[in-house]
Motif scaffolding. Structure first.
Motif, PDB file in Angstrom:
ATOM      1  N   LEU A   1       0.819  -1.211   0.000  1.00  0.00           N
ATOM      2  CA  LEU A   1       0.000   0.000   0.000  1.00  0.00           C
ATOM      3  C   LEU A   1       0.854   1.262   0.000  1.00  0.00           C
ATOM      4  O   LEU A   1       0.570   2.222  -0.736  1.00  0.00           O
TER       5      LEU A   1
ATOM      6  N   LYS B   1      -3.225   4.150  -5.071  1.00  0.00           N
ATOM      7  CA  LYS B   1      -3.754   3.039  -5.862  1.00  0.00           C
ATOM      8  C   LYS B   1      -4.682   2.196  -4.996  1.00  0.00           C
ATOM      9  O   LYS B   1      -4.373   1.898  -3.847  1.00  0.00           O
ATOM     10  N   ILE B   2      -5.829   1.812  -5.548  1.00  0.00           N
ATOM     11  CA  ILE B   2      -6.793   0.984  -4.842  1.00  0.00           C
ATOM     12  C   ILE B   2      -6.482  -0.488  -5.108  1.00  0.00           C
ATOM     13  O   ILE B   2      -6.339  -0.900  -6.261  1.00  0.00           O
TER      14      ILE B   2
ATOM     15  N   SER C   1      -7.852  -4.317  -4.549  1.00  0.00           N
ATOM     16  CA  SER C   1      -8.985  -5.154  -4.190  1.00  0.00           C
ATOM     17  C   SER C   1      -8.543  -6.239  -3.219  1.00  0.00           C
ATOM     18  O   SER C   1      -7.345  -6.456  -2.995  1.00  0.00           O
TER      19      SER C   1
ATOM     20  N   LYS D   1      -7.415   3.418   4.082  1.00  0.00           N
ATOM     21  CA  LYS D   1      -8.781   3.815   3.775  1.00  0.00           C
ATOM     22  C   LYS D   1      -9.529   2.693   3.062  1.00  0.00           C
ATOM     23  O   LYS D   1      -8.979   2.015   2.194  1.00  0.00           O
ATOM     24  N   THR D   2     -10.797   2.522   3.412  1.00  0.00           N
ATOM     25  CA  THR D   2     -11.673   1.613   2.684  1.00  0.00           C
ATOM     26  C   THR D   2     -12.356   2.370   1.560  1.00  0.00           C
ATOM     27  O   THR D   2     -12.971   3.421   1.792  1.00  0.00           O
ATOM     28  N   ILE D   3     -12.219   1.882   0.357  1.00  0.00           N
ATOM     29  CA  ILE D   3     -12.931   2.444  -0.802  1.00  0.00           C
ATOM     30  C   ILE D   3     -14.057   1.477  -1.107  1.00  0.00           C
ATOM     31  O   ILE D   3     -13.837   0.405  -1.680  1.00  0.00           O
TER      32      ILE D   3
ATOM     33  N   LYS E   1     -14.606  -1.391  -3.771  1.00  0.00           N
ATOM     34  CA  LYS E   1     -13.390  -1.509  -4.570  1.00  0.00           C
ATOM     35  C   LYS E   1     -12.231  -2.148  -3.798  1.00  0.00           C
ATOM     36  O   LYS E   1     -11.556  -3.024  -4.309  1.00  0.00           O
ATOM     37  N   GLY E   2     -11.967  -1.671  -2.594  1.00  0.00           N
ATOM     38  CA  GLY E   2     -10.850  -2.222  -1.856  1.00  0.00           C
ATOM     39  C   GLY E   2     -10.251  -1.232  -0.873  1.00  0.00           C
ATOM     40  O   GLY E   2     -10.972  -0.467  -0.223  1.00  0.00           O
ATOM     41  N   TYR E   3      -8.925  -1.196  -0.795  1.00  0.00           N
ATOM     42  CA  TYR E   3      -8.208  -0.370   0.175  1.00  0.00           C
ATOM     43  C   TYR E   3      -7.110   0.427  -0.508  1.00  0.00           C
ATOM     44  O   TYR E   3      -6.559   0.004  -1.529  1.00  0.00           O
ATOM     45  N   ARG E   4      -6.763   1.544   0.125  1.00  0.00           N
ATOM     46  CA  ARG E   4      -5.638   2.330  -0.389  1.00  0.00           C
ATOM     47  C   ARG E   4      -5.069   3.194   0.734  1.00  0.00           C
ATOM     48  O   ARG E   4      -5.699   3.418   1.760  1.00  0.00           O
TER      49      ARG E   4
END
Length: 232
Positions: free
Chosen positions: A170, A176-177, A179, A222-224, A227-230
């Motif tokens: 990360l 960048k996100i 998944s 952060k949770t998006i 979509k996922g995390y970034r």
């Protein structure tokens, strides 16, 4: 002196085709028929090459694992060759220390362009202090890429190896996100199954408990939604 390239592939025909192509461009070429042979070669020559062309899918020690072990000692650029083109496969290649990724089948001009670009960048940066490339950081969260140590505002944080790999991925790709599948296949280096998502979420929760002031309202990871995390 010409640049020296090590070709690592368990397919003798592919090695020979690449050897003929690269020697015709005045590169010096050595070959290894597998991962263990490649690592033994590098040990014997203390690195000693300017570029490694590394197949991902090999019998025995696969390309990702070879790259991880190679990165423990040497900074030589690595060009992965693979039949896989999913984003998660590319992410796994980069997270294991690869510099570029070429998906089969590829054209010879494309291969030569990638090879020459990596060699050119390597010559530019070779010899510069490693400290300039040793750490990844975001707002006081700092990770050392060589020692596997992590700090938050100069306070050392104790992470498991898996937590470290997730955080490193990360931090090195801020904004960048990723998944659940990206994170699992990159950090665990295993195929993703439906149940793997829960494993990732548990590790993200534990990681937040260690690096965040308020894990329920994370500042870093952060949770998006959907979509996922970034980070960033």
């Amino acid at each position: 002196m010409s640049d020296k390239i090590l070709i690592v592939d368990d397919d003798a025909e592919i090695r020979e085709v690449l050897r003929v192509l690269l020697t015709s461009e005045n590169f010096e070429v050595d070959q290894a028929a597998g991962g263990e042979e490649a690592l033994a070669y590098l040990e014997e020559h203390d690195g000693g090459v300017d570029l490694v062309i590394l197949d991902v899918m090999m019998e025995g020690l696969g390309g990702y694992h070879v790259c991880l072990r190679l990165r423990e000692k040497w900074n030589v650029p690595v060009l992965f060759l693979t039949a896989k083109s999913r984003e998660s496969d590319l992410t796994m290649g980069y997270s294991s220390g690869g510099d570029d990724y070429l998906v089969k089948p590829f054209s010879y001009p494309e291969l030569l362009a990638r090879v020459k670009g990596l060699l050119r960048r390597y010559q530019v940066y070779k010899g510069k202090p490693e400290e300039a490339r040793e750490e990844a950081e975001w707002c006081g969260l700092r990770l050392n890429l060589r020692s596997n140590l992590v700090w938050r505002n100069d306070r050392e944080i104790d992470l498991t190896e898996t937590e470290y790999r997730i955080l490193r991925l990360l931090l090195q790709n801020q904004g960048k996100i990723f998944s659940l599948q990206n994170l699992y296949e990159s950090a665990w280096q295993e195929p993703y199954f439906a149940s793997s998502g829960n494993t990732v979420m548990v590790h993200i929760r534990r990681l937040r408990e260690k690096v965040e002031d308020d894990p329920k309202h994370p500042e870093f990871i952060k949770t998006i939604w959907g979509k996922g995390y970034r980070i960033g």
